[in-house]
Scaffold this motif. Structure first.
Motif, PDB file in Angstrom:
ATOM      1  N   LEU A 165     -47.613  14.673  -1.322  1.00 42.56           N
ATOM      2  CA  LEU A 165     -47.401  16.110  -1.491  1.00 42.56           C
ATOM      3  C   LEU A 165     -48.634  16.911  -1.085  1.00 42.56           C
ATOM      4  O   LEU A 165     -48.523  18.096  -0.716  1.00 42.56           O
ATOM      5  N   LYS A 166     -49.814  16.297  -1.126  1.00 41.15           N
ATOM      6  CA  LYS A 166     -51.052  17.000  -0.789  1.00 41.15           C
ATOM      7  C   LYS A 166     -51.433  16.859   0.685  1.00 41.15           C
ATOM      8  O   LYS A 166     -52.479  17.352   1.110  1.00 41.15           O
TER       9      LYS A 166
ATOM     10  N   ARG B  38     -36.552  12.780  -4.866  1.00 39.78           N
ATOM     11  CA  ARG B  38     -37.303  13.871  -5.488  1.00 39.78           C
ATOM     12  C   ARG B  38     -37.317  15.083  -4.554  1.00 39.78           C
ATOM     13  O   ARG B  38     -37.829  15.013  -3.428  1.00 39.78           O
TER      14      ARG B  38
ATOM     15  N   GLU C   8     -39.023  17.818  -4.296  1.00 38.10           N
ATOM     16  CA  GLU C   8     -40.288  18.303  -3.759  1.00 38.10           C
ATOM     17  C   GLU C   8     -40.807  17.389  -2.644  1.00 38.10           C
ATOM     18  O   GLU C   8     -41.421  17.851  -1.673  1.00 38.10           O
ATOM     19  N   VAL C   9     -40.526  16.092  -2.750  1.00 37.07           N
ATOM     20  CA  VAL C   9     -40.938  15.157  -1.706  1.00 37.07           C
ATOM     21  C   VAL C   9     -40.079  15.352  -0.462  1.00 37.07           C
ATOM     22  O   VAL C   9     -40.575  15.310   0.668  1.00 37.07           O
TER      23      VAL C   9
ATOM     24  N   LYS D  19     -41.189  18.459   1.356  1.00 38.82           N
ATOM     25  CA  LYS D  19     -42.446  18.202   2.070  1.00 38.82           C
ATOM     26  C   LYS D  19     -42.180  17.397   3.335  1.00 38.82           C
ATOM     27  O   LYS D  19     -42.727  17.715   4.406  1.00 38.82           O
TER      28      LYS D  19
ATOM     29  N   ASP E 183     -48.239   6.917  -2.507  1.00 40.19           N
ATOM     30  CA  ASP E 183     -48.274   7.643  -3.760  1.00 40.19           C
ATOM     31  C   ASP E 183     -47.710   9.053  -3.572  1.00 40.19           C
ATOM     32  O   ASP E 183     -48.090   9.774  -2.631  1.00 40.19           O
ATOM     33  N   VAL E 184     -46.796   9.436  -4.450  1.00 42.96           N
ATOM     34  CA  VAL E 184     -46.098  10.709  -4.307  1.00 42.96           C
ATOM     35  C   VAL E 184     -47.068  11.885  -4.317  1.00 42.96           C
ATOM     36  O   VAL E 184     -46.965  12.809  -3.486  1.00 42.96           O
ATOM     37  N   GLU E 185     -48.024  11.879  -5.213  1.00 42.50           N
ATOM     38  CA  GLU E 185     -48.950  13.006  -5.308  1.00 42.50           C
ATOM     39  C   GLU E 185     -49.795  13.123  -4.049  1.00 42.50           C
ATOM     40  O   GLU E 185     -50.066  14.235  -3.570  1.00 42.50           O
ATOM     41  N   LYS E 186     -50.204  12.001  -3.493  1.00 37.04           N
ATOM     42  CA  LYS E 186     -50.980  12.034  -2.245  1.00 37.04           C
ATOM     43  C   LYS E 186     -50.115  12.546  -1.095  1.00 37.04           C
ATOM     44  O   LYS E 186     -50.600  13.291  -0.226  1.00 37.04           O
TER      45      LYS E 186
END
Length: 599
Positions: free
Chosen positions: A466-467, A502, A504-505, A508, A461-464
């Protein structure tokens, strides 16, 4: 009549008997049968037998001809005498009686003969590559290469792909192999790089709104040669697709490769549906991420059978370190001491202390050999049942940390399969290797690094993602990337991936691998900016053309399927490259040489 030929050397048939013809080609082989002279005349299209006897008006001239002279022959087509026909030759029913000869190009003493397929040292073959290419096998390989590329193009276009050409002069990349650099005359101190692959350009083509790209792409990498990797340059079927998942890429590319192999395999079976094998499973079962599936042997973890056993060498290793494992290499039909001892000697020749084994024979409880005696019949029988073996079979064992011994275990599996004749050689077995780790630990630099392709999308998952905490090393090293390889008969044909589209990905991912954002901007700023302005999900792959042709030609070295290859030291012996340049050229490029001192 045409100045040089009315027919090619491979065109004449029985229907041409009685015709006056003109041929041109090379004197392939000359045979003097006591007043009767036979010349096999060769051109690109085939061979024709030419005959001269003392009645021929040019017999004296014919006697002066030598191997590889280029000549024009005038003559009359006639039937070969009964019993002298050659059914293996398309022109084998006829011959041409000579009435005229013109020498178009004489040849001096040859450094290597063209007739036959004798082996010659690499330096002679490469220095005189134009002679080497006249030989039947090599000539046929190059023609098959062209036919294979034509077939690939046809199949790609039938799948809705369009062919594009990407730049050759581009920017240097910090990833992958070393770049070949090209100094800029009008920008002193700056350099172009030859592309290691059209990676960024094909992604930008997708960002530009094109949907299905392919290219028979030249690639340049300054890396050492191997049998299945040419030094300097090579070609690949470069592919990229928009709005696709991993499975979409497989569904588009697999029929192309299967179809090409079926077309040129000469009747050899080709995998009907390529299986998917996870990277971790491939390493455990085959000891490599490039498994040769023609070998049916699969390794298995048998650590539990040795834990606390009487075989103290392995038992103590297991007790002393939780990372230690014992793997078994099954050896069907290998159940005799002579073979087991031979494998043990081979292991020692590979720098190993030895290769433990158990073999099972009739009338013996448990198994035979020193390992069996120390482990005991109960554990030995349990191992045999786990491995699916029977009387007459054997198993070999490697122990330690898998990351350390896997480079030996894989070749040992290959050796067992080859020695026991278990490898089905006359077939093409494909597979996809999937679920590659995204990151790995770089022991030399003591840091996390990219494992495969830095432009791949993480399979989470992208949000996970990024965190993620950069300090959570264990979790980071467990991340899989949406990356895949395609392998045939133990040879990697290609790597591919669903791309990280993406920004931002990507930032990261590069930060985790220790690349500061300013370096990312410097090296990939154009790509990042493009991705920030509306990039579709996209992915691709790039099977190696040279390797595909090598497999289909039944060769073991890429040199045999490349027109003008370099040697192992990346030298072109025919053209003399790399070469020195003049001081004037260096001044124009604002370059001063700083050569190492000669020792």
């Amino acid at each position: 009549m045409h100045r040089y030929r009315t027919h090619t050397c491979g065109a004449l048939r029985e229907s041409d008997i009685g015709k006056d013809v003109r041929l041109a080609g090379w004197c392939h082989r000359i045979r003097d049968h006591g007043g009767l002279l036979f010349i096999d005349l060769r051109d690109h299209y085939g061979l024709a037998q030419v005959v001269a006897d003392p009645e021929s008006p040019v017999f004296k001239l014919a006697e002066t001809l030598r191997s590889e002279w280029v000549v024009r022959i005038d003559g009359k087509v006639r039937r070969r005498p009964a019993g002298t026909e050659n059914p293996d030759l398309p022109t084998g029913a006829i011959e041409v009686f000579v009435t005229g000869i013109e020498v178009l190009g004489s040849a001096g003493e040859l450094p290597m003969p063209v007739f036959g397929e004798q082996e010659y040292p690499e330096d002679i073959r490469l220095r005189y590559r134009f002679l080497d290419l006249r030989r039947d096998r090599l000539h046929g390989n190059i023609m098959k290469r062209g036919a294979i590329i034509d077939s690939i193009r046809h199949r790609m276009k039938a799948q809705g792909f369009f062919e594009f050409q990407t730049p050759i002069l581009t920017a240097s990349s910090p990833e992958g192999a070393r770049d070949y650099l090209v100094p800029s005359r009008i920008h002193p101190g700056k350099f172009y790089a030859l592309p290691q692959a059209p990676q960024q350009f094909k992604q930008l083509i997708m960002v530009s709104g094109f949907d299905r790209y392919f290219q028979i792409a030249p690639c340049f990498r300054d890396e050492d040669a191997r049998a299945d990797r040419s030094p300097g340059e090579f070609y690949q079927l470069d592919v990229e697709m928009s709005f696709v998942t991993q499975e979409d890429v497989f569904e588009a590319v697999e029929p192309v490769l299967r179809g090409v192999f079926e077309e040129f395999a000469g009747g050899k079976p080709v995998t009907p549906k390529f299986p998917l094998i996870a990277y971790a499973d491939s390493m455990r079962q085959y000891g490599t991420d490039k498994p040769d599936l023609r070998n049916p042997i699969k390794m298995q973890d048998v650590t539990a059978h040795f834990r606390g056993s009487g075989f103290k060498i392995f038992a103590n290793m297991i007790d002393g370190d939780s990372a230690v494992e014992v793997w078994a290499i099954p050896a069907p039909t290998g159940g005799n001491r002579a073979f087991c001892d031979r494998m043990n000697s081979w292991a020692q020749s590979e720098g190993q202390p030895g290769l433990g084994y158990i073999f099972w024979r009739e009338g013996e409880e448990g198994g035979a050999g020193p390992v069996a005696k120390n482990v005991g019949p109960e554990r030995t029988t349990a191992m045999r049942e786990q491995l699916g073996l029977k009387v007459g079979d054997a198993a070999f064992f490697v122990a330690g940390k898998p990351k350390d011994f896997v480079k030996f275990a894989g070749p040992a599996r290959n050796k067992v399969g080859a020695e026991l004749g278990l490898v089905a050689k006359d077939r093409f077995d494909f597979c996809w290797i999937v679920d590659f780790p995204m990151f790995e630990w770089n022991e030399e630099d003591k840091k996390i690094d990219f494992s495969h392709n830095p432009f791949s999308m993480p399979n989470m998952d992208v949000e996970k993602f990024l965190k993620l905490d950069a300090g959570d090393q264990e979790k980071i090293l467990s991340i899989k990337a949406i990356q895949y390889d395609i392998v045939c008969n133990g040879i990697e044909l290609s790597s591919g991936a669903i791309r990280n589209h993406r920004p931002e990905v990507m930032k990261k991912a590069f930060a985790i691998a220790g690349y500061p954002e300013d370096m990312l901007e410097q090296k990939f700023g154009g790509m990042l900016h493009a991705l920030s302005l509306g990039a579709p999900p996209h992915g691709g792959i790039a099977p190696g053309i040279d390797r595909i042709v090598m497999l289909l030609c039944g060769e073991e070295n890429l040199r045999e399927v490349v027109l003008f290859p370099m040697n192992q030291r990346a030298e072109d012996l025919l053209m003399g490259a790399p070469s020195e340049v003049t001081p004037k050229q260096l001044r124009e490029l604002h370059i001063r040489l700083n050569l190492p001192e000669k020792t």
